[in-house]
Design a protein around this motif. Structure first.
Motif, mmCIF file in Angstrom:
data_model
loop_
_atom_site.group_PDB
_atom_site.id
_atom_site.type_symbol
_atom_site.label_atom_id
_atom_site.label_comp_id
_atom_site.label_asym_id
_atom_site.label_seq_id
_atom_site.Cartn_x
_atom_site.Cartn_y
_atom_site.Cartn_z
ATOM 1 N N UNK A 61 0.810 -1.211 0.000
ATOM 2 C CA UNK A 61 0.000 0.000 0.000
ATOM 3 C C UNK A 61 0.844 1.262 0.000
ATOM 4 N N UNK A 62 1.879 1.288 0.852
ATOM 5 C CA UNK A 62 2.735 2.472 0.936
ATOM 6 C C UNK A 62 3.488 2.707 -0.367
ATOM 7 N N UNK A 63 3.946 1.627 -0.977
ATOM 8 C CA UNK A 63 4.695 1.742 -2.228
ATOM 9 C C UNK A 63 3.794 2.231 -3.354
ATOM 10 N N UNK A 64 2.593 1.687 -3.451
ATOM 11 C CA UNK A 64 1.681 2.102 -4.521
ATOM 12 C C UNK A 64 1.259 3.554 -4.356
ATOM 13 N N UNK A 65 1.032 3.984 -3.111
ATOM 14 C CA UNK A 65 0.687 5.391 -2.882
ATOM 15 C C UNK A 65 1.834 6.311 -3.290
ATOM 16 N N UNK A 66 3.059 5.918 -2.942
ATOM 17 C CA UNK A 66 4.221 6.735 -3.293
ATOM 18 C C UNK A 66 4.431 6.739 -4.801
ATOM 19 N N UNK A 67 4.169 5.599 -5.447
ATOM 20 C CA UNK A 67 4.314 5.519 -6.898
ATOM 21 C C UNK A 67 3.331 6.450 -7.598
ATOM 22 N N UNK A 68 2.103 6.475 -7.093
ATOM 23 C CA UNK A 68 1.090 7.364 -7.678
ATOM 24 C C UNK A 68 1.535 8.821 -7.571
ATOM 25 N N UNK A 69 2.024 9.206 -6.396
ATOM 26 C CA UNK A 69 2.456 10.593 -6.207
ATOM 27 C C UNK A 69 3.666 10.924 -7.084
ATOM 28 N N UNK A 70 4.572 9.953 -7.237
ATOM 29 C CA UNK A 70 5.765 10.187 -8.044
ATOM 30 C C UNK A 70 5.415 10.420 -9.505
ATOM 31 N N UNK A 71 4.401 9.729 -9.988
ATOM 32 C CA UNK A 71 3.991 9.916 -11.373
ATOM 33 C C UNK A 71 3.308 11.266 -11.575
ATOM 34 N N UNK A 72 2.745 11.807 -10.498
ATOM 35 C CA UNK A 72 2.089 13.117 -10.597
ATOM 36 C C UNK A 72 3.113 14.246 -10.608
ATOM 37 N N UNK A 73 4.086 14.188 -9.677
ATOM 38 C CA UNK A 73 5.033 15.307 -9.573
ATOM 39 C C UNK A 73 6.379 15.042 -10.236
ATOM 40 N N UNK A 74 6.604 13.798 -10.686
ATOM 41 C CA UNK A 74 7.850 13.480 -11.365
ATOM 42 C C UNK A 74 9.065 13.386 -10.473
ATOM 43 N N UNK A 75 8.855 13.348 -9.159
ATOM 44 C CA UNK A 75 9.965 13.340 -8.209
ATOM 45 C C UNK A 75 10.173 11.949 -7.612
ATOM 46 N N UNK A 76 11.442 11.547 -7.492
ATOM 47 C CA UNK A 76 11.765 10.298 -6.805
ATOM 48 C C UNK A 76 11.589 10.491 -5.303
ATOM 49 N N UNK A 77 11.373 9.406 -4.595
ATOM 50 C CA UNK A 77 11.254 9.476 -3.141
ATOM 51 C C UNK A 77 11.657 8.153 -2.516
ATOM 52 N N UNK A 78 11.951 8.207 -1.233
ATOM 53 C CA UNK A 78 12.313 7.018 -0.467
ATOM 54 C C UNK A 78 11.210 6.738 0.535
ATOM 55 N N UNK A 79 10.726 5.499 0.554
ATOM 56 C CA UNK A 79 9.680 5.074 1.484
ATOM 57 C C UNK A 79 10.300 4.116 2.491
ATOM 58 N N UNK A 80 10.083 4.392 3.768
ATOM 59 C CA UNK A 80 10.597 3.521 4.829
ATOM 60 C C UNK A 80 9.421 2.898 5.570
ATOM 61 N N UNK A 81 9.264 1.584 5.410
ATOM 62 C CA UNK A 81 8.183 0.841 6.063
ATOM 63 C C UNK A 81 8.742 0.221 7.332
ATOM 64 N N UNK A 82 8.242 0.662 8.493
ATOM 65 C CA UNK A 82 8.790 0.219 9.779
ATOM 66 C C UNK A 82 7.668 -0.151 10.743
ATOM 67 N N UNK A 83 7.950 -1.005 11.704
ATOM 68 C CA UNK A 83 6.937 -1.312 12.717
ATOM 69 C C UNK A 83 6.635 -0.077 13.554
ATOM 70 N N UNK A 84 5.456 -0.072 14.138
ATOM 71 C CA UNK A 84 4.970 1.121 14.841
ATOM 72 C C UNK A 84 5.885 1.568 15.966
ATOM 73 N N UNK A 85 6.491 0.618 16.694
ATOM 74 C CA UNK A 85 7.337 1.009 17.813
ATOM 75 C C UNK A 85 8.591 1.767 17.356
#
Length: 278
Positions: A61-85
C-alpha cells in the motif's frame, strides 16, 4: 503481478514505448522481510505491478501510494516501512515525511523494516513542430538535444532536407497528444499558416505557439473566430512564440521558444494567454 517477466527487460520496453511507470527498488531491509535488498518491481500508471516483487501487503500500500504521487510530480522518493514502535522512537507518524523520507507502518507480524526507492520513469515531453521554416528546423534540432520527443509535420516538398526529428509527417495531420507535456509550435512562415494553425488548435496541448508577426496572427485569429472557432482557444495561442530575448536569427528565435516551453514545464503554468507578447 507477473513476477516471471524480467524487470529490466520490461523497463527497456516501456521506456522505448514512452509509457509512464515507476521502478521500485528495495534498498535496505532490517530483520525479517518478504523481499530483500535489490528486489525490484515495475508499477504501471494504473497502480498494477507489471513485473517484479517488493514484498506482500506489508509494504504494498505504501509503495503504490508513493508511486502514484511520483507519477504526478515526477519526483523520486524514499519510502521507509517500519513497525509502529520504531516509528514512535523516531517521533514520526505513518504517512509523515522527514528529510526526504516518507514513513509507513509495517503492521505484519514480521515487524521488519524495508526502505524502497521510488523512481518515476516518465515519457519524454512531446514537441510537435508544424512547418519546415528555418526556425522550425532549428527548433527541432535544439529540442532533441534537450530531451524532447520531436515530431516534424509539413508537406514533404517543403523540407529542403530531412529534419532532425523522432517522427516526420507529410502534411499537418498530427497525432493527438494525451499527456500534459505536449507542446505545439506553428512555424510555417507563410506556407500553410492557416491550415497549420487549425491543426494545432484541434490537437491536445499544454502550449500552442505561433511564429510570425502580430499583424499576421491577428488576421488569422479574426478569420477563424468569424468561422466559429472558440475565442478562448484562439486567445490562448502564444504569438509571437517565445520569450522576449531580442531574438533575430532562426537559432535565437528557436532558443527563445524552447526557453518559454521549459519555463512552462518547470513552473507548472498552463495559461500563456495573459503573458505579454515577445
Amino acid at each position: 503481478m507477473t513476477a516471471h517477466v524480467d524487470v529490466m527487460e520490461l523497463v527497456s520496453r516501456m521506456r522505448s514505448a514512452e509509457e509512464a511507470f515507476v521502478l521500485a527498488t528495495v534498498v535496505r531491509t532490517v530483520a525479517a522481510t518478504a523481499a530483500k535488498a535489490g528486489a525490484k518491481a515495475v508499477i504501471r500508471a494504473d497502480g498494477t505491478i507489471a513485473a517484479g516483487w517488493i514484498g506482500g501487503g506489508c509494504a504494498r500500500g505504501a509503495v503504490l501510494n508513493a508511486a502514484r504521487d511520483a507519477l504526478i510530480d515526477g519526483q523520486s522518493r524514499l519510502v521507509s516501512v517500519q513497525p509502529e514502535n520504531l516509528l514512535a522512537e523516531l517521533g514520526v507518524q505513518p504517512g509523515e515525511s522527514r528529510d526526504g523520507v516518507r514513513f509507513a507502518k509495517n503492521a505484519c507480524p514480521s515487524k521488519g523494516t524495508m526502505d524502497i526507492f521510488i523512481e518515476p520513469m516518465l515519457p519524454r515531453p512531446s514537441l510537435v513542430i508544424l512547418g519546415a521554416s528555418p526556425v522550425a528546423i532549428a527548433l527541432s534540432e535544439l529540442a532533441r538535444r534537450f530531451g524532447f520527443h520531436v515530431t516534424a509535420a509539413a508537406p514533404a516538398a517543403d523540407f529542403a532536407e530531412a529534419p532532425d526529428a523522432d517522427a516526420v509527417f507529410d502534411g499537418f495531420d498530427i497525432p493527438a497528444g494525451t499527456t500534459t507535456d505536449h507542446f505545439i509550435v506553428v512555424s510555417t512562415q507563410s506556407k500553410g499558416d492557416e491550415k497549420a494553425l487549425r491543426a494545432a488548435l484541434g490537437a491536445n496541448a499544454a502550449y500552442r505557439g505561433f511564429v510570425g508577426s502580430r499583424k499576421k496572427i491577428v488576421s488569422l485569429k479574426t478569420k477563424l473566430a468569424a468561422e466559429g472557432m472558440d475565442p478562448a482557444a484562439l486567445d490562448a495561442v502564444k504569438a509571437p512564440a517565445g520569450l522576449d530575448l531580442g531574438a533575430i536569427t532562426p537559432d535565437e528565435i528557436a532558443l527563445s521558444i524552447l526557453a518559454e516551453i521549459i519555463e512552462l514545464r518547470r513552473h507548472g503554468k498552463r495559461d500563456t494567454s495573459a503573458r505579454p507578447s515577445s
